[in-house]
Design a protein around this motif. Sequence first.
Motif, short mmCIF file in Angstrom:
data_model
loop_
_atom_site.label_atom_id
_atom_site.label_comp_id
_atom_site.label_asym_id
_atom_site.label_seq_id
_atom_site.Cartn_x
_atom_site.Cartn_y
_atom_site.Cartn_z
N VAL A 1 41.00 42.15 43.92
CA VAL A 1 42.36 42.46 43.46
C VAL A 1 42.55 42.04 42.00
O VAL A 1 43.33 42.63 41.26
CB VAL A 1 43.41 41.83 44.42
CG1 VAL A 1 43.48 40.32 44.26
CG2 VAL A 1 44.78 42.42 44.18
N ILE A 2 41.80 41.03 41.58
CA ILE A 2 41.86 40.57 40.18
C ILE A 2 41.13 41.57 39.29
O ILE A 2 41.67 42.04 38.29
CB ILE A 2 41.23 39.16 40.06
CG1 ILE A 2 41.99 38.14 40.89
CG2 ILE A 2 41.11 38.73 38.60
CD1 ILE A 2 43.43 37.90 40.48
N LYS A 3 39.93 41.90 39.70
CA LYS A 3 39.07 42.79 38.91
C LYS A 3 39.74 44.15 38.69
O LYS A 3 39.65 44.73 37.61
CB LYS A 3 37.75 42.97 39.66
CG LYS A 3 36.63 43.56 38.86
CD LYS A 3 35.32 43.41 39.63
CE LYS A 3 34.19 44.08 38.88
NZ LYS A 3 32.89 43.85 39.53
N ALA A 4 40.42 44.62 39.74
CA ALA A 4 41.01 45.97 39.67
C ALA A 4 42.08 46.10 38.60
O ALA A 4 42.37 47.20 38.11
CB ALA A 4 41.60 46.33 41.03
N CYS A 5 42.70 45.00 38.19
CA CYS A 5 43.81 45.07 37.23
C CYS A 5 43.35 44.90 35.79
O CYS A 5 44.13 45.10 34.86
CB CYS A 5 44.83 43.96 37.51
SG CYS A 5 45.65 44.11 39.08
#
Lengths: 222, 220
Positions: free
Chosen positions: A195-199
């Motif tokens: 979820v961090i990487k996706a942003c």
Amino acid sequence: MAEESVKLLGYWASPFALRVKWALKLKGVHYEYVEENLPNKSPLLLRYNPVYKKIPVLVHNGKPLAESLLIIEYIDEAWKQNPLLPDDPYERANARFWAKFFDEKCVPEVMGAFASKGEEQEKAAKARENLKMLERALEGKPFFGGDKIGFLDIAVGWIGIWGRIVEEIAGVSLIDAETMPLLTAWLNNFLEVPVIKACIPSWHELLEHNKGFHKILTGSST
Amino acid sequence: MAQVQLFGLWGSPFSCRVEIALKLKGVEYEYIEEDLSNKSPLLLQYNPIHKKVPVLVHKRKPIAESLVILEYIDETWNERNPILPHDPYERATARFWAKFIDEKCIFALWKACWSEEKEREEAAREACEHLQTLEDVLKDKRFFGGDMIGLVDIVANFMGFWLGIIEEATGVKLLTEEKYPKLYKWSEEFVNCSAIKENLPPRDKLLAYMRARYGVSITY
């Protein structure tokens, strides 16, 4: 049930807006993202944040809030699932203390290293000294939040990206794996959380954007 | 060893904030006066990062930074006299104004009083802008916290008490009744509030300190 409205006024290249995005995503909150065309600030932004005139601004059911760390605390209190701050008051105080330390003592030094011409090495040395102190808050945990990411992780995490950009453009070292093994390991783990990487914005676009910024700030040519 | 200790400084508004909060909550504590020119080993052990006061020590665990300490006090001793409101939006708003006071107001006011002549006009302009902002935030409430003092009132203690003394020491007038009637009235209510009154440093001592430290001569 009345429909809830959540809007985030942000800027794609802002790490402070990214913090808030991370918090909203971690909570599973649906929101409308509004990209501000900086430096042409919209009348809406100026109305919602007359004091600082900056992004990010969160607008929840028409009520605006500014200042990224305060917005994250609000998100944590308004949406109870997946808590970002710990339960224990002492642990909460620690998380707030270190987030404040990061914003007041690490960020300006990193910005200083990026913006100065001729003093970047000294400023980077000071930034490293302060960043190293953050390892005290990790204490051998995988994340600042313990076994899972929390408030302090999302407050500090962006330094893993922007730090590398400053290193590349200004020719300095900020996060040194040898002297900061805990911080380095934490960043590697943190930035891989889905979820961090996706942003995270595109590295290449961020780099180019900041190269332009650097030229303006230091008055240097290509 | 007392369960709650506060390392502070008699003339510091930041230290005073913590005392106000502890008194509001009815918490017994041991006060330790620090000499900043000769910091105690305990202070350096409890606050190795900033090496400053105030530091609250509760059950041997230290907390530094006055805003962080205030929230800790509110969360730990939560049965009486809440410092922050219940509603999340109001809490966020209170935190916003507390941060604004700490990051913008205090420094601007200080600069406006102590600056050299040529910088004073610009510093005063900025300080007045911030005072007007606070005037607008206060509206017609008795306190920033409503009927009772809250986080913003405690954090605004510099405006409530210290500012008037510095104005007297320097002759610079900023927070006047004519320009900021609500804020002015608030400052009077503030210093007369029982939870605040007992925890303020002695006025004469603070005035003498301000005059002496900044080289303004006293003539009687």
